[in-house]
Design a protein around this motif. Structure first.
Motif, PDB file in Angstrom:
ATOM      1  N   VAL A 169       1.299 -37.534 -36.115  1.00 55.95           N
ATOM      2  CA  VAL A 169      -0.042 -37.865 -36.006  1.00 55.95           C
ATOM      3  C   VAL A 169      -1.062 -37.974 -37.069  1.00 55.95           C
ATOM      4  N   ALA A 170      -0.510 -37.132 -38.088  1.00 60.69           N
ATOM      5  CA  ALA A 170      -1.014 -37.433 -39.545  1.00 60.69           C
ATOM      6  C   ALA A 170      -1.183 -38.776 -40.178  1.00 60.69           C
ATOM      7  N   VAL A 171       0.131 -39.445 -40.044  1.00 62.68           N
ATOM      8  CA  VAL A 171       0.517 -40.526 -40.345  1.00 62.68           C
ATOM      9  C   VAL A 171      -0.472 -41.679 -39.609  1.00 62.68           C
ATOM     10  N   CYS A 172      -0.409 -41.472 -38.469  1.00 61.49           N
ATOM     11  CA  CYS A 172      -1.262 -42.389 -37.499  1.00 61.49           C
ATOM     12  C   CYS A 172      -2.703 -42.092 -37.721  1.00 61.49           C
ATOM     13  N   VAL A 173      -3.220 -41.045 -37.823  1.00 61.02           N
ATOM     14  CA  VAL A 173      -4.589 -41.091 -38.453  1.00 61.02           C
ATOM     15  C   VAL A 173      -4.787 -41.633 -39.651  1.00 61.02           C
ATOM     16  N   ALA A 174      -4.075 -41.231 -40.397  1.00 60.40           N
ATOM     17  CA  ALA A 174      -4.291 -42.068 -41.731  1.00 60.40           C
ATOM     18  C   ALA A 174      -4.178 -43.503 -41.737  1.00 60.40           C
ATOM     19  N   ALA A 175      -3.301 -44.040 -40.836  1.00 65.50           N
ATOM     20  CA  ALA A 175      -3.247 -45.617 -40.942  1.00 65.50           C
ATOM     21  C   ALA A 175      -4.437 -46.031 -40.138  1.00 65.50           C
ATOM     22  N   ILE A 176      -4.912 -45.310 -39.039  1.00 62.67           N
ATOM     23  CA  ILE A 176      -6.017 -46.015 -38.487  1.00 62.67           C
ATOM     24  C   ILE A 176      -7.219 -45.938 -39.317  1.00 62.67           C
ATOM     25  N   VAL A 177      -7.421 -45.075 -40.298  1.00 58.84           N
ATOM     26  CA  VAL A 177      -8.661 -44.881 -41.122  1.00 58.84           C
ATOM     27  C   VAL A 177      -8.418 -46.243 -41.964  1.00 58.84           C
ATOM     28  N   LEU A 178      -7.054 -46.404 -42.690  1.00 54.77           N
ATOM     29  CA  LEU A 178      -6.986 -47.455 -43.566  1.00 54.77           C
ATOM     30  C   LEU A 178      -7.194 -48.832 -42.806  1.00 54.77           C
ATOM     31  N   LEU A 179      -6.890 -48.748 -41.680  1.00 58.04           N
ATOM     32  CA  LEU A 179      -7.178 -50.088 -41.025  1.00 58.04           C
ATOM     33  C   LEU A 179      -8.771 -50.353 -40.685  1.00 58.04           C
ATOM     34  N   ALA A 180      -9.727 -49.478 -41.079  1.00 59.70           N
ATOM     35  CA  ALA A 180     -10.855 -49.647 -40.932  1.00 59.70           C
ATOM     36  C   ALA A 180     -11.496 -49.734 -39.366  1.00 59.70           C
ATOM     37  N   LEU A 181     -10.881 -48.786 -38.535  1.00 56.56           N
ATOM     38  CA  LEU A 181     -10.838 -49.172 -37.264  1.00 56.56           C
ATOM     39  C   LEU A 181     -11.164 -47.539 -36.646  1.00 56.56           C
ATOM     40  N   TRP A 182     -11.773 -46.823 -37.440  1.00 63.45           N
ATOM     41  CA  TRP A 182     -11.720 -45.390 -36.983  1.00 63.45           C
ATOM     42  C   TRP A 182     -12.521 -45.125 -35.800  1.00 63.45           C
ATOM     43  N   GLU A 183     -13.854 -46.097 -35.818  1.00 58.53           N
ATOM     44  CA  GLU A 183     -15.031 -45.615 -34.916  1.00 58.53           C
ATOM     45  C   GLU A 183     -14.472 -46.163 -33.697  1.00 58.53           C
ATOM     46  N   HIS A 184     -13.977 -47.644 -33.631  1.00 71.19           N
ATOM     47  CA  HIS A 184     -13.618 -48.248 -32.309  1.00 71.19           C
ATOM     48  C   HIS A 184     -12.531 -47.394 -31.727  1.00 71.19           C
ATOM     49  N   SER A 185     -11.519 -47.123 -32.512  1.00 68.63           N
ATOM     50  CA  SER A 185     -10.411 -46.007 -32.131  1.00 68.63           C
ATOM     51  C   SER A 185     -11.085 -44.883 -31.323  1.00 68.63           C
ATOM     52  N   MET A 186     -11.666 -44.203 -31.867  1.00 65.72           N
ATOM     53  CA  MET A 186     -12.608 -42.949 -31.175  1.00 65.72           C
ATOM     54  C   MET A 186     -13.075 -43.571 -29.967  1.00 65.72           C
ATOM     55  N   VAL A 187     -13.893 -44.576 -29.697  1.00 65.45           N
ATOM     56  CA  VAL A 187     -14.550 -45.098 -28.501  1.00 65.45           C
ATOM     57  C   VAL A 187     -13.386 -45.167 -27.534  1.00 65.45           C
ATOM     58  N   THR A 188     -12.511 -45.960 -28.005  1.00 63.39           N
ATOM     59  CA  THR A 188     -11.140 -46.040 -27.059  1.00 63.39           C
ATOM     60  C   THR A 188     -10.524 -44.905 -26.674  1.00 63.39           C
ATOM     61  N   LEU A 189     -10.440 -43.849 -27.615  1.00 63.88           N
ATOM     62  CA  LEU A 189      -9.699 -42.496 -27.529  1.00 63.88           C
ATOM     63  C   LEU A 189     -10.473 -42.025 -26.269  1.00 63.88           C
ATOM     64  N   ALA A 190     -11.928 -42.045 -26.411  1.00 59.75           N
ATOM     65  CA  ALA A 190     -12.641 -41.123 -25.291  1.00 59.75           C
ATOM     66  C   ALA A 190     -12.284 -41.986 -24.081  1.00 59.75           C
ATOM     67  N   MET A 191     -12.163 -43.239 -23.963  1.00 64.85           N
ATOM     68  CA  MET A 191     -11.989 -43.860 -22.624  1.00 64.85           C
ATOM     69  C   MET A 191     -10.525 -43.659 -22.027  1.00 64.85           C
ATOM     70  N   VAL A 192      -9.831 -43.375 -23.060  1.00 69.49           N
ATOM     71  CA  VAL A 192      -8.390 -43.190 -22.675  1.00 69.49           C
ATOM     72  C   VAL A 192      -8.367 -41.740 -22.140  1.00 69.49           C
ATOM     73  N   ILE A 193      -8.942 -40.755 -22.798  1.00 73.53           N
ATOM     74  CA  ILE A 193      -9.024 -39.430 -22.456  1.00 73.53           C
ATOM     75  C   ILE A 193      -9.453 -39.389 -20.985  1.00 73.53           C
ATOM     76  N   VAL A 194     -10.613 -39.977 -20.587  1.00 69.18           N
ATOM     77  CA  VAL A 194     -11.293 -39.900 -19.218  1.00 69.18           C
ATOM     78  C   VAL A 194     -10.348 -40.636 -18.536  1.00 69.18           C
ATOM     79  N   ALA A 195      -9.810 -41.454 -18.833  1.00 71.49           N
ATOM     80  CA  ALA A 195      -9.131 -42.309 -17.816  1.00 71.49           C
ATOM     81  C   ALA A 195      -7.722 -41.679 -17.275  1.00 71.49           C
ATOM     82  N   VAL A 196      -7.034 -41.027 -18.408  1.00 72.96           N
ATOM     83  CA  VAL A 196      -5.897 -40.079 -18.141  1.00 72.96           C
ATOM     84  C   VAL A 196      -6.190 -38.765 -17.325  1.00 72.96           C
TER      85      VAL A 196
END
Lengths: 348, 632, 326
Positions: free
Chosen positions: B421-448
């Motif tokens: 998880v740490a590696v994935c989080v770091a990579a997402i931050v480095l990809l400059a996609l944190w905010e969009h990832s969080m929006v998607t995460l919220a959708m995924v959580i609700v959908a799941v």
């Protein structure tokens, strides 16, 4: 095809098999002398076979007996390098197995040594006849020839009429007959049996044991037979090696094992064996003293105790035990009865 | 046991088990309240990471005709794939419809008897009746080409992996990546290398469908009875002989499953391949989507389901039964007869049922009459569930969210998932996609959550009532084979272009496997256990909560895991109907040159999210169940 | 059929044995129509095959349908209409997947690359349509809030446009992700309190606009003219800062309205050289916004594009006869 003796002997010297990383290093260090648990703790390795040496004479039935985990299955697999031994020497029919090239090894497995497995190892997608002919197929024998040979063997093991069945249509005992036929079909000099009957019902097991004895009489192959069943070992084995923790603790005839167990482990093993079924008169006869009549009936020293019962009941006189012309000793009713009585624990 | 410190006399005061997690949660909440709005990573369309990737793409594009890589490799691969496809397409069309139906029927019969044969013929004929015959044949050719290539590469690799644990371990993450990577995300690179057209479509479909070919083949080889292998070796078989005479025949039926799965995956991908101008049924579906025309999509969608059924039953039957060589001549004859009829019967499919009009009217009716209800549901979920969750995830400092995720992973799965998880989080931050990832995460959580709630309930119902199970099974089957695109439209019609629509579509998409896994898990509780519980006087309710559900725990966790992966796959498609965030980035990266970098990065970010969620749920699975843990 | 089969096999061989490398332009099948629906290639036609890309809006489809109809029925060509989005369609010029883009909206960057640099495409003249993209609100809003049509007042009304999707800001509904778009930059540079919400398709925009007008719901959305919707639903354009030459040069710094574009046709170089009469037809094709809207509306009302094209062709013989090359 091949010119050579019908059966071949096996010589094993100083055989080791150590599983795990750095097996070689364990072998050259003093760690190899450690107890199994300690060895695993220290090195992460398991010594399945530890410095085993024995010889099997051509045509002999040699049984390796031990409990599960004693290394007997590993040992038999090392003989044809299905498991690569860590160290030691193996010769089959005088040829060095460990130095054989891959091609040479295949040659050995194809023509000289075949094996019967505990769980049969049949190929479910092939008919019985193709299973039996598998070894020949692998050798490149033409279809007609190998099928003809397979039919012969099927008759020999009593499976006439099942050639076209699939293995899953046969009972366990019949499946193992197929396994046996497959091993026989290649006309090997040596047959290895890895607990072939332990998955079978007791009654069927008895039939199969009889079958082995019959086959041995008829084809006279050298046989190495692995089992964890002492009764089976005593029944089949001309000589028996008892293994424990990878080493052979005693090697001898059934009589020697029962009559003179090498240590407590073996003694414990053979305690429940009816001595009268295994031991001959040689083991219980005594020097005749002055009271003994020398008029009693003679019996050879190799007569089993149980077989002497009938003679003993017919006469009150001590039986004279002979080895050829020579008198070995005498045995009377009391001696025979004592030998037949179950052994009581010492404390009783 | 002896070393267990718990054996010492208990201390006078002991914190309850939940104290530490609760305290930690409290700290997180406080930290959030204090730090909200700071340390966020707002999205920037022109992040240097994106422009770098875009520039790389432009550079590759500019050198397509002079780099040796293209001149001597990529372009030949494209020509080869294109040639293979053209060959298949031409031969299938050349058979004519009677010929193709005859051949499919003959294959079905050969594999599974007359029932399978008739089913295959009927399915294919139905495609004709739906009026999509030529597109169906194109799709068959596309699936055929990609499946052939997948198998040509996947089976040998799978066999190798089955015999080499090292290769298996090395391949694992790569295959994970290929499967979680949204298919949209590799369409753009495919186009870059192979141009638009069939070759790129075949290649993209192949990438998507190759993982099951490798995985299941490896499994099949692994499962081959070691005694049979040993027996073969003991008779002096060469490794090659053992492979062809023992491994392959014994692995045959499982490898049949591998082929089956490969075909199914390929079929589900063909729609997307149409976005880059590969021919086939997908074109109608994509047209329907951009025109909100369900009537246009439905025949194509149904045709895909029908092809799926025909191929599925045929391959499953083939893998289950012994091959009967005696049937071959008859089958060949039947195929030839069909092909012969081609010269007698009309070349075009003769009779078509037009459904577009009534379907569209039905959709319009539903839209009009249900709008109030659907709108209320949508608003409620968005306002009370989705927006608050999204708000928290995007307004919290990124490191706080990361910390929470890390703690969750560590708590549920232990150290290794936490590291992942740490590696994935770091990579997402480095990809400059944190905010969009969080929006998607919220959708995924609700959908799941919705998927699990619905899926587990249906699964329980199915497990407890054979009749209900029999009723829902065909529906689930159809829902699983229907191309995901088809769900988007009714969802769009009912809910408009919103995130909820995407969630709704992904719930429909992900519920069937969850139902299936849960139902199976509960059914697989050993009857002796159920009997024991009954004899102890359990009520049905107690039985469910105290026996069946706990024992089906593994299956339910697996269901959650599957639900997550499938939801993520759908999130991208959801972008087409208002899903937004990462999915939209991927889609726009695919359709706007200047956004290529962002799209590609977003694809990778989805994979990272997927791996992260996957590891967390798998971690829950690996942990010993509570009872055993206590007794240790 | 046999010939194509043979060609396929041959190409496999050639592809593998070829020397000197394969160019992007090379295609696997030397025979016509390597892909696309075979119904088109089933009956070989006099003139060969033309591939007109279909971009995802109905006005485009209307133009394509009419041209395709004429090519087929007047010139005897086979026409394929692959569904490809704008920017991808340009890529198709290079390897023969696309011959014609019948309605191009600007795309100066793509023109530079594919026409000037790569030389795989050429311009084929105007369609006669004037196109302009803009932001629109339904008529009732303009009536009720007269000053809403000035961008400066948009922030004042942002709350009206809030939806559950727009995260507390006003929503600006957008269409297909592949459309020409300055929306993000405009919002940023004009400091508008709005968020782009993507509908995903033209259909979503149309439906949104219709509902907004009928049910008097607020909606600000991206739209364009020519479009048939203007004749059915009253829409009012919001005035962004006026377009001046070059104000949209840097896509990140755009703070002005879209330019009115002279929509034009782009064809592949190969098609221009060897397209014969079909190319001439494309070059001559030119009609009014009203013509296009008429066909587009018929398509939207449920006719197939082909039927709609037929209807227009039968009613407007004089117009199209001028396009047919002599």
């Amino acid at each position: 095809m091949r010119i050579g003796p019908e059966s071949a002997g096996i010589e094993v010297k100083g055989l080791w098999k150590i599983f795990g990383p750095k097996a070689e290093r364990v072998l050259t260090s003093d760690d190899r002398l450690l107890e199994p648990a300690a060895l695993r703790e220290r090195t992460g390795c398991t010594a399945a076979v530890r410095d085993v040496s024995f010889e099997v004479r051509p045509g002999e039935v040699f049984v390796v007996m031990g409990l599960s985990g004693s290394g007997k299955s590993t040992l038999v697999r090392c003989l044809t390098r299905l498991i690569e031994p860590t160290a030691g020497e193996i010769a089959i029919g005088g040829d060095d197995v460990l130095r054989a090239t891959p091609a040479g090894l295949r040659e050995l497995r194809r023509h000289r040594v075949s094996m019967v497995f505990q769980h049969f190892g049949l190929l479910p997608h092939r008919r019985v006849i193709d299973n039996v002919a598998y070894g020949l197929e692998v050798q490149g024998v033409a279809k007609a020839a190998r099928h003809a040979r397979a039919r012969e063997i099927l008759t020999l093991v009593g499976l006439d009429g099942h050639a076209g069945s699939y293995p899953d249509q046969l009972s366990g005992g019949m499946q193992q007959r197929v396994g046996l036929a497959r091993a026989l079909a290649v006309e090997p000099q040596v047959m290895l049996f890895d607990e072939p009957f332990s998955a079978l019902d007791p009654l069927i097991r008895r039939d199969m044991q009889a079958e082995i004895i019959r086959l041995h009489r008829e084809v006279g192959k050298t046989m190495v037979f692995i089992t964890h069943d002492l009764a089976e070992a005593l029944k089949l084995g001309e000589r028996i090696a008892i293994m424990r923790d990878g080493s052979i603790v005693q090697l001898g005839t059934p009589e020697e094992l029962v009559g003179a167990p090498a240590d407590d482990y073996v003694a414990d093993f053979v305690r429940d064996v009816p001595r009268s079924d295994v031991l001959s008169l040689r083991w219980i006869c005594r020097e005749p003293d002055e009271h003994d009549s020398m008029e009693g009936p003679p019996l050879p020293a190799s007569t089993l105790i149980k077989d002497a019962v009938q003679v003993a009941t017919a006469t009150a006189l001590p039986i004279r035990v002979t080895d050829g012309e020579r008198l070995v000793g005498v045995v009377d009713r009391v001696d025979i009865l004592a030998a037949m009585a179950p052994r009581q624990p010492v404390t009783a | 046991m002896a070393a267990e410190p718990g054996l010492a006399p208990p201390p006078a005061f002991r914190l309850p088990r939940w104290a530490a997690p609760a305290a930690f949660t409290l700290v997180l909440v406080l930290a959030y309240l204090l730090l909200r709005g700071s340390g966020t990573l707002p999205h920037d369309d022109d992040a240097p990471q994106f422009t770098a990737i875009t520039e790389l793409r432009e550079w590759v594009d500019a050198h397509k005709n002079d780099s040796p890589l293209f001149l001597y490799f990529v372009n030949y691969v494209r020509l080869f794939i294109g040639g293979l496809f053209a060959l298949l397409q031409t031969s299938l069309h050349g058979l004519g419809w009677p010929g193709l139906i005859g051949v499919m029927g003959a294959l079905g019969w050969l594999a599974g008897g007359w029932r399978t044969g008739l089913l295959a013929m009927a399915s294919l004929a139905a495609c004709g009746v739906l009026g999509v015959w030529t597109l169906t044949v194109d799709t068959l050719a596309l699936v055929g080409a990609s499946v052939l290539l997948s198998l040509a590469i996947g089976l040998p690799l799978g066999v190798w992996a089955g015999r080499s644990p090292r290769l298996r371990r090395a391949l694992g993450p790569v295959l994970d990546f290929m499967q979680i990577m949204p298919t949209f995300a590799y369409l753009a690179p495919m186009v870059l290398f192979f141009q638009i057209g069939a070759p790129a479509g075949v290649a993209a479909t192949m990438i998507y469908s190759i993982p099951p070919a490798i995985r299941i083949t490896a499994l099949a080889i692994e499962q081959v009875s070691p005694t049979a292998v040993e027996a073969s070796a003991s008779l002096g078989a060469t490794p090659r002989q053992t492979l062809t005479k023992v491994y392959l025949p014994l692995a045959r039926s499982t490898m049949g499953l591998a082929i089956n799965q490969t075909i199914m995956m390929a079929l589900s991908m063909v729609v997307i391949a149409n976005l880059i101008n590969s021919p086939g049924l997908g074109s109608d579906i994509i047209k329907g989507l951009s025109r909100e025309n369900v009537g246009l999509m439905l025949p194509a969608g149904l045709a895909i389901v029908l092809i799926g059924i025909a191929l599925d039953r045929t391959t499953m039957a083939a893998s289950r039964q012994r091959f009967r060589p005696s049937r071959v001549p008859y089958a060949v004859a039947a195929g030839l007869a069909g092909a012969g009829l081609t010269f007698v019967l009309p070349a075009e499919w003769p009779w078509v049922l037009r459904t577009a009009q009534p379907v569209n009217e039905a959709v319009r009716w539903a839209e009009r009459s249900w709008f109030e209800v659907t709108d209320a549901i949508k608003e409620a979920v968005s306002l009370f569930l989705l927006n608050p969750l999204e708000g928290v995830l995007t307004s919290a400092p990124w490191w706080l969210v990361a910390l929470a995720l890390l703690a969750l992973a560590w708590r549920i799965g232990g150290v290794r998932p936490a590291v992942t998880v740490a590696v994935c989080v770091a990579a997402i931050v480095l990809l400059a996609l944190w905010e969009h990832s969080m929006v998607t995460l919220a959708m995924v959580i609700v959908a799941v959550a919705a998927t699990l709630a619905i899926g587990v309930s249906l699964g329980i119902l199915g497990a407890r009532s054979a009749r209900f199970s029999a009723f829902q099974r065909p529906l689930l089957d159809a829902a699983q084979t229907l191309p995901a695109f088809v769900y988007l439209l009714p969802a769009l019609a009912l809910f408009g272009a919103t995130r909820f629509t995407a969630i709704f579509a992904s719930v429909i998409y992900a519920v069937p496997p969850v139902v299936r896994l849960v139902e199976e898990g509960i059914r697989n509780v050993p009857p002796t256990v159920v009997e024991a519980a009954l004899s102890a006087g359990s009520t049905p309710r107690q039985m469910l909560w105290k026996v069946q559900l706990p024992m089906a725990r593994k299956a339910i966790l697996l269901a959650a895991n599957q639900g997550i992966v499938m939801t993520l796959a759908m999130v991208v498609l959801g972008a087409l109907v208002g899903g937004g965030a990462l999915g939209y980035d991927v889609v726009s990266g695919f359709s706007q040159r200047t956004d290529f970098g962002m799209g590609f990065a977003a694809g990778v970010a989805i994979v990272l999210l997927g791996i992260m969620l996957d590891r967390i749920t798998q971690g829950a699975d690996r942990r010993p169940p509570p009872l055993r843990r206590k007794s240790l | 059929m046999k010939i194509r089969l043979l060609a396929g096999v041959l190409m496999l061989g050639v592809a593998l044995a070829g020397c000197g490398g394969a160019k992007v332009e090379d295609t696997p099948s030397a025979a016509p129509a390597p892909s696309g629906s075979a119904s088109a290639s089933a009956q070989p036609s006099a003139g060969g095959t033309v591939k007109i890309a279909i971009n995802p809006w109905v006005g485009y489809e209307a133009s394509a349908a009419v041209v395709a109809y004429l090519m087929k029925n007047e010139l005897g060509y086979t026409v394929e209409l692959p569904e490809i989005k704008e920017q991808l369609a340009w890529e198709g010029f290079a390897n023969g997947q696309v011959d014609v883009i019948i309605e191009n909206w600007g795309h100066d960057d793509l023109k530079k690359k594919y026409i000037e640099t790569d030389g795989v495409a050429v311009e084929a003249g105007s369609t006669g349509n004037k196109g302009v993209i803009g932001w629109y609100v339904p008529k009732w809003m303009a009536d009720k809030y007269p000053d809403i049509t000035d961008w400066k007042n948009l922030n004042k009304y942002a709350d009206l446009f809030k939806t559950s999707e727009s995260g507390g800001k006003g929503a600006l509904l957008f269409g297909d992700p592949s459309y020409v778009s300055n929306e993000e930059a405009l919002i940023k540079n004009l400091k508008l309190n709005f968020k782009v919400v993507t509908g995903g398709s033209e259909a979503a925009l149309i439906k949104g606009a219709q509902q907004a007008q009928e049910q008097q719901k607020p909606l600000l959305f991206y739209f364009w003219d020519p479009h048939w919707l203007f004749s059915k639903t009253e829409l009012v354009r919001v005035n962004l800062p006026a377009y001046t030459e070059g104000c949209d040069a840097d896509p990140k710094k755009v703070a002005c309205d879209y330019a009115e574009l002279d929509l034009d046709k782009i064809v592949s170089k190969k098609f221009a050289d060897t397209g014969g009469k079909a190319y001439d037809l494309v070059k001559n094709f030119s009609w009014t916004n009203a013509d296009q809207n008429q066909v587009a509306m018929d398509i939207n009302d449920g006719m197939t594009p082909e039927e709609a094209a037929k209807k227009w062709v039968e009613a407007n013989a004089t117009k199209w006869q001028a396009w047919i090359p002599k």
